[in-house]
Scaffold this active site. Structure first.
Site, mmCIF file in Angstrom:
data_model
loop_
_atom_site.group_PDB
_atom_site.id
_atom_site.type_symbol
_atom_site.label_atom_id
_atom_site.label_comp_id
_atom_site.label_asym_id
_atom_site.label_seq_id
_atom_site.Cartn_x
_atom_site.Cartn_y
_atom_site.Cartn_z
ATOM 1 N N ARG A 138 0.856 -1.173 -0.165
ATOM 2 C CA ARG A 138 0.106 -0.214 0.028
ATOM 3 C C ARG A 138 0.759 1.113 0.052
ATOM 4 O O ARG A 138 2.134 1.143 0.544
ATOM 5 C CB ARG A 138 -0.908 -0.119 1.206
ATOM 6 N N LYS A 167 -1.880 -1.838 7.868
ATOM 7 C CA LYS A 167 -3.412 -1.771 7.933
ATOM 8 C C LYS A 167 -3.764 -2.530 9.104
ATOM 9 O O LYS A 167 -3.519 -3.900 9.099
ATOM 10 C CB LYS A 167 -4.184 -2.062 6.769
ATOM 11 N N HIS A 225 -1.989 2.681 -6.204
ATOM 12 C CA HIS A 225 -2.686 1.330 -5.878
ATOM 13 C C HIS A 225 -2.930 0.422 -7.043
ATOM 14 O O HIS A 225 -3.019 -0.721 -6.680
ATOM 15 C CB HIS A 225 -4.217 1.956 -5.249
ATOM 16 N N ARG A 228 -0.127 -2.241 -6.818
ATOM 17 C CA ARG A 228 -0.562 -3.315 -5.948
ATOM 18 C C ARG A 228 -1.285 -4.247 -6.655
ATOM 19 O O ARG A 228 -1.291 -5.465 -6.405
ATOM 20 C CB ARG A 228 -1.272 -2.349 -4.729
ATOM 21 N N HIS A 251 -3.800 -9.015 3.596
ATOM 22 C CA HIS A 251 -5.196 -9.133 3.704
ATOM 23 C C HIS A 251 -5.352 -9.513 5.125
ATOM 24 O O HIS A 251 -5.045 -10.918 5.199
ATOM 25 C CB HIS A 251 -5.797 -9.438 2.639
ATOM 26 N N TYR A 260 -9.273 -11.401 -6.925
ATOM 27 C CA TYR A 260 -8.345 -11.997 -8.064
ATOM 28 C C TYR A 260 -8.739 -13.291 -8.684
ATOM 29 O O TYR A 260 -8.015 -13.551 -9.661
ATOM 30 C CB TYR A 260 -7.053 -11.733 -7.567
#
Length: 280
Positions: A138, A167, A225, A228, A251, A260
């Site tokens: 990120r 995150k 982004h 990414r 994640h 994806y």
């Protein structure tokens, strides 16, 4: 803001350790409802809440607000023993899946080769964009990287990156491609400033998100982004396991990474169409 809402914000900040962006989103969503009715959320019935939510036509906005409310009522039930029925039973709106935009390796390389690397700023721009594509970080994670976050026995062998400012504050270790490391070394050797931060602006200060966005738009015409997404897409098309990609991207849930799988299925379909004799 009511006392119970303040307690919830403190809970997701300290105990859950959510990102600042997530905390702000919860706070804004819930505080706006309390401000609208000038009353604590625990004093509102479903009719009033649904009446408030009815004004939002955008399904993504509506779902986010529902998610905020459900998280709040879950917290109240666990911490204050409020009735479990307080949790909203309203179903989330179905939102069409939007495949993430991504760039191919060839298009990225072609664009990056146009960067003038005769200056240290040009070398920085090249290294930054190559690094984003090589790591899938990120942009906030990337800009917080310090020189000491790289770990490895030799300069360009088995180099790993410790991603700290993530995150949800969950650290992770990811490998870094040698070509990206070489580009960073070339940038560092010409940079006229000394700083613990890796990415610097022309004044020697840490590079801002806005500046990084402008660099990405200038050379690739996309936001950082998208690099990414390009990183994740390249791994999936290359045959990487979805759970490995989840770990590399940081994640929290595999559900986030599963977007994806659409790309994976399309790649399999294209492969059959292009190479199987019965497809023609």
């Amino acid at each position: 803001m009511s006392d119970v809402l303040e307690a919830f914000i403190e809970y997701i900040t300290i105990i859950k350790a959510l990102s600042k962006a997530s905390i702000d989103a919860y706070r804004n969503d819930l505080h706006l409802i309390e401000s609208h009715y000038k009353s604590s959320l625990l004093q509102l019935d479903e009719i009033k809440i649904f009446k408030y939510l009815a004004q939002f036509e955008n399904k993504r906005t509506l779902n986010r607000k529902l998610s905020s409310l459900n998280a709040f009522y879950d917290f109240c039930h666990k911490e204050f023993d409020t009735p479990s029925e307080d949790k909203l039973s309203y179903k989330f709106s179905k939102v069409p899946s939007i495949l993430p935009k991504y760039l191919s390796f060839d298009s990225i390389v072609s664009s990056l080769n146009s960067i003038d690397k005769s200056t240290w700023l040009g070398r920085r721009d090249y290294a930054l964009l190559l690094f984003l594509y090589a790591t899938g970080l990120r942009i906030s994670e990337c800009l917080s990287i310090e020189h000491g976050d790289f770990q490895g026995e030799q300069e360009f062998q088995e180099q790993w990156l410790r991603v700290r400012h993530t995150k949800g504050d969950k650290e992770r270790m990811i490998p870094v491609a040698k070509e990206a490391l070489r580009a960073i070394k070339a940038y560092e050797s010409e940079c006229p400033f000394e700083s613990s931060s890796l990415w610097l602006n022309y004044k020697g200060k840490p590079l801002s998100r806005i500046s990084a966005y402008k660099i990405s738009k200038k050379y690739l015409n996309v936001s950082p982004h998208v690099l990414r997404h390009s990183y994740a897409t390249a791994l999936i098309i290359g045959g990487a396991d979805l759970r490995v990609v989840q770990e590399l991207l940081g994640h929290a849930s595999l559900l986030t990474t599963q977007v994806y799988t659409h790309i994976q299925k399309q790649n399999l379909q294209d492969t059959v169409q292009n190479h199987h004799p019965m497809a023609h």
